[in-house]
Motif scaffolding. Structure first.
Motif, PDB file in Angstrom:
ATOM      1  N   ASP A  81      50.977  25.262  35.427  1.00 29.99           N
ATOM      2  CA  ASP A  81      50.271  24.419  34.444  1.00 29.99           C
ATOM      3  C   ASP A  81      50.055  22.993  34.960  1.00 29.99           C
ATOM      4  N   GLN A  82      49.897  22.873  36.278  1.00 33.06           N
ATOM      5  CA  GLN A  82      49.641  21.561  36.863  1.00 33.06           C
ATOM      6  C   GLN A  82      48.333  21.545  37.664  1.00 33.06           C
ATOM      7  N   GLY A  83      47.519  22.579  37.496  1.00 39.45           N
ATOM      8  CA  GLY A  83      46.233  22.618  38.178  1.00 39.45           C
ATOM      9  C   GLY A  83      46.257  23.266  39.549  1.00 39.45           C
ATOM     10  N   ILE A  84      47.414  23.781  39.972  1.00 40.36           N
ATOM     11  CA  ILE A  84      47.525  24.367  41.317  1.00 40.36           C
ATOM     12  C   ILE A  84      46.784  25.695  41.396  1.00 40.36           C
ATOM     13  N   ALA A  85      46.953  26.529  40.388  1.00 44.94           N
ATOM     14  CA  ALA A  85      46.236  27.813  40.370  1.00 44.94           C
ATOM     15  C   ALA A  85      44.731  27.579  40.334  1.00 44.94           C
ATOM     16  N   LYS A  86      44.309  26.573  39.576  1.00 42.21           N
ATOM     17  CA  LYS A  86      42.880  26.264  39.496  1.00 42.21           C
ATOM     18  C   LYS A  86      42.357  25.819  40.868  1.00 42.21           C
ATOM     19  N   ALA A  87      43.143  25.032  41.585  1.00 39.84           N
ATOM     20  CA  ALA A  87      42.738  24.597  42.922  1.00 39.84           C
ATOM     21  C   ALA A  87      42.610  25.793  43.869  1.00 39.84           C
ATOM     22  N   LEU A  88      43.516  26.750  43.741  1.00 39.61           N
ATOM     23  CA  LEU A  88      43.469  27.942  44.587  1.00 39.61           C
ATOM     24  C   LEU A  88      42.248  28.801  44.254  1.00 39.61           C
ATOM     25  N   VAL A  89      41.939  28.946  42.967  1.00 40.49           N
ATOM     26  CA  VAL A  89      40.768  29.734  42.576  1.00 40.49           C
ATOM     27  C   VAL A  89      39.491  29.029  43.001  1.00 40.49           C
ATOM     28  N   ARG A  90      39.464  27.701  42.888  1.00 36.19           N
ATOM     29  CA  ARG A  90      38.297  26.941  43.330  1.00 36.19           C
ATOM     30  C   ARG A  90      38.050  27.170  44.824  1.00 36.19           C
ATOM     31  N   GLU A  91      39.112  27.191  45.601  1.00 37.58           N
ATOM     32  CA  GLU A  91      38.989  27.444  47.032  1.00 37.58           C
ATOM     33  C   GLU A  91      38.528  28.881  47.292  1.00 37.58           C
ATOM     34  N   THR A  92      38.987  29.815  46.466  1.00 34.06           N
ATOM     35  CA  THR A  92      38.553  31.210  46.584  1.00 34.06           C
ATOM     36  C   THR A  92      37.051  31.312  46.376  1.00 34.06           C
ATOM     37  N   VAL A  93      36.543  30.634  45.341  1.00 34.38           N
ATOM     38  CA  VAL A  93      35.107  30.662  45.055  1.00 34.38           C
ATOM     39  C   VAL A  93      34.309  30.103  46.230  1.00 34.38           C
ATOM     40  N   LYS A  94      34.811  29.050  46.854  1.00 33.59           N
ATOM     41  CA  LYS A  94      34.118  28.450  47.993  1.00 33.59           C
ATOM     42  C   LYS A  94      33.977  29.431  49.151  1.00 33.59           C
ATOM     43  N   ARG A  95      34.965  30.302  49.287  1.00 34.49           N
ATOM     44  CA  ARG A  95      35.021  31.171  50.466  1.00 34.49           C
ATOM     45  C   ARG A  95      34.524  32.593  50.209  1.00 34.49           C
ATOM     46  N   THR A  96      34.179  32.908  48.970  1.00 39.99           N
ATOM     47  CA  THR A  96      33.715  34.256  48.672  1.00 39.99           C
ATOM     48  C   THR A  96      32.199  34.297  48.641  1.00 39.99           C
ATOM     49  N   ILE A  97      31.638  35.439  49.003  1.00 36.93           N
ATOM     50  CA  ILE A  97      30.182  35.599  48.972  1.00 36.93           C
ATOM     51  C   ILE A  97      29.756  36.450  47.782  1.00 36.93           C
ATOM     52  N   ALA A  98      30.703  36.965  47.022  1.00 41.58           N
ATOM     53  CA  ALA A  98      30.389  37.808  45.872  1.00 41.58           C
ATOM     54  C   ALA A  98      29.890  36.956  44.712  1.00 41.58           C
ATOM     55  N   PRO A  99      29.049  37.517  43.846  1.00 42.84           N
ATOM     56  CA  PRO A  99      28.528  36.747  42.705  1.00 42.84           C
ATOM     57  C   PRO A  99      29.531  36.566  41.576  1.00 42.84           C
ATOM     58  N   ALA A 100      30.635  37.322  41.607  1.00 44.14           N
ATOM     59  CA  ALA A 100      31.622  37.240  40.528  1.00 44.14           C
ATOM     60  C   ALA A 100      33.024  37.361  41.097  1.00 44.14           C
ATOM     61  N   LEU A 101      34.001  36.828  40.358  1.00 44.87           N
ATOM     62  CA  LEU A 101      35.402  37.043  40.696  1.00 44.87           C
ATOM     63  C   LEU A 101      35.917  38.222  39.868  1.00 44.87           C
ATOM     64  N   LEU A 102      36.814  38.982  40.480  1.00 43.81           N
ATOM     65  CA  LEU A 102      37.371  40.175  39.852  1.00 43.81           C
ATOM     66  C   LEU A 102      38.879  40.174  40.051  1.00 43.81           C
ATOM     67  N   PHE A 103      39.612  40.364  38.980  1.00 46.93           N
ATOM     68  CA  PHE A 103      41.071  40.405  39.066  1.00 46.93           C
ATOM     69  C   PHE A 103      41.530  41.643  38.303  1.00 46.93           C
ATOM     70  N   LEU A 104      41.890  42.703  39.064  1.00 47.85           N
ATOM     71  CA  LEU A 104      42.248  43.978  38.463  1.00 47.85           C
ATOM     72  C   LEU A 104      43.755  44.116  38.273  1.00 47.85           C
ATOM     73  N   ASN A 105      44.112  44.741  37.163  1.00 46.57           N
ATOM     74  CA  ASN A 105      45.491  45.175  36.913  1.00 46.57           C
ATOM     75  C   ASN A 105      46.514  44.043  36.913  1.00 46.57           C
ATOM     76  N   VAL A 106      46.289  43.096  36.021  1.00 49.78           N
ATOM     77  CA  VAL A 106      47.248  42.013  35.790  1.00 49.78           C
ATOM     78  C   VAL A 106      48.227  42.479  34.719  1.00 49.78           C
ATOM     79  N   ASP A 107      49.501  42.412  35.018  1.00 51.45           N
ATOM     80  CA  ASP A 107      50.532  42.821  34.065  1.00 51.45           C
ATOM     81  C   ASP A 107      50.341  42.077  32.747  1.00 51.45           C
ATOM     82  N   LYS A 108      50.193  42.837  31.658  1.00 53.26           N
ATOM     83  CA  LYS A 108      49.930  42.231  30.355  1.00 53.26           C
ATOM     84  C   LYS A 108      51.070  41.313  29.913  1.00 53.26           C
TER      85      LYS A 108
END
Length: 290
Positions: free
Chosen positions: A235-262
């Motif tokens: 809850d300090q913005g670290i996960a958001k920074a990691l996802v932002r970096e993921t978006v920069k490096r991905t060529i796919a039009p969408a992000l997909l996150f399968l099978n996250v423990d409820k």
């Protein structure tokens, strides 16, 4: 008419035929599945599927049903993972899934496999009841998220944490395990990620040379296999920074996150906060062979 089925284990040379049956079996699935022949082969490698442990149901010479079987370890036990069960529409209603498992179980036991694992979509009542009747029990619920990258809420006015992001030349999976909120599903484990022949990246987050988070993902598909931040730094913005970096490096039009423990409330809340949309829930199920 439909009482002359035969069952056999498949071979590597059967994979092209198996692909055709897979596509036909999932053409009317709850969630549309589009997969190329190349992606089908990559699925085999990522999920540890062994052709000689895959079972086929034949009507004459035609392959009409199957179980794709991945082999590996799950919670410290030798495990067979159901990477896909399918029956083409014209041959449903003949208990082929149960017969396929009846054919498979003896070989698994003889090979020292101690348990079977699978996931079934919430809402696929028929399949769920079949697996229950075979002896599978629910272990946990898994949520799936997806969103076009342009619709993600990744910019904010909140101050970003002072972290250094680095691409891991040699991922330190032992260190990552200490950051888990819960264990990944079969196709998102360290072993599956490493086996995948698809391009893959791991980005690490550091605070004063201390590893405090990471994301493991596939740039071609935009699929995130693992994302975790050390407790105390969440809850300090670290996960958001990691996802932002993921978006920069991905060529796919969408992000997909399968099978996250409820039960992973922190991660699920974060994914929804950045506008990833839950589109599917699955039940993870396990059966002991002992």
């Amino acid at each position: 008419m439909f009482d002359r089925y035969t069952f056999s284990f498949l071979r590597e040379q059967d994979i092209p035929m198996l692909y055709d049956t897979f596509v036909a079996a999932f053409a009317d699935y709850i969630v549309p599945i589009k997969i190329t022949r190349k992606e089908f082969v990559m699925k085999f490698k990522r999920e540890g599927i062994e052709a000689t442990f895959c079972v086929g149901a034949f009507y004459g010479e035609q392959l009409v049903g199957f179980i794709l079987t991945g082999l590996g370890e799950w919670q410290g036990k030798p495990t067979a993972y159901n990477a896909g069960t399918g029956v083409i529409p014209a041959h449903r209603g003949h208990q082929l899934t149960k017969q396929l498992y009846d054919f498979l179980f003896p070989k698994l036991r003889e090979s020292g496999i101690e348990q079977c694992l699978l996931e079934v979509i919430d809402g696929n009542t028929a399949a769920f009841k079949v697996y229950q009747s075979i002896g599978f029990g629910v272990t946990r619920a898994l949520d799936c998220f997806r969103r076009p990258v342009g619709e993600l809420l990744l910019s904010s006015e909140e101050p970003m944490p002072v972290v250094e992001l680095k691409q891991a030349a040699k991922p330190n999976w032992r260190a990552y395990t200490a950051l888990y909120e819960s264990r990944p599903s079969w196709q998102n484990t360290m072993e599956a990620f490493r086996r995948s022949p698809d391009e893959k990246l791991v980005i690490e987050a550091y605070s004063e040379e201390l590893l405090i988070g990471y994301v493991a993902f596939f740039p071609r598909t935009g699929a995130i296999a693992q994302l975790a931040v050390q407790q105390g730094y969440r809850d300090q913005g670290i996960a958001k920074a990691l996802v932002r970096e993921t978006v920069k490096r991905t060529i796919a039009p969408a992000l997909l996150f399968l099978n996250v423990d409820k039960s992973c409330s922190t991660l699920a809340a974060f994914l929804e906060r950045i506008h990833l949309k839950r589109f599917l829930t699955q039940h993870e199920m396990l059966l002991s062979l002992q």
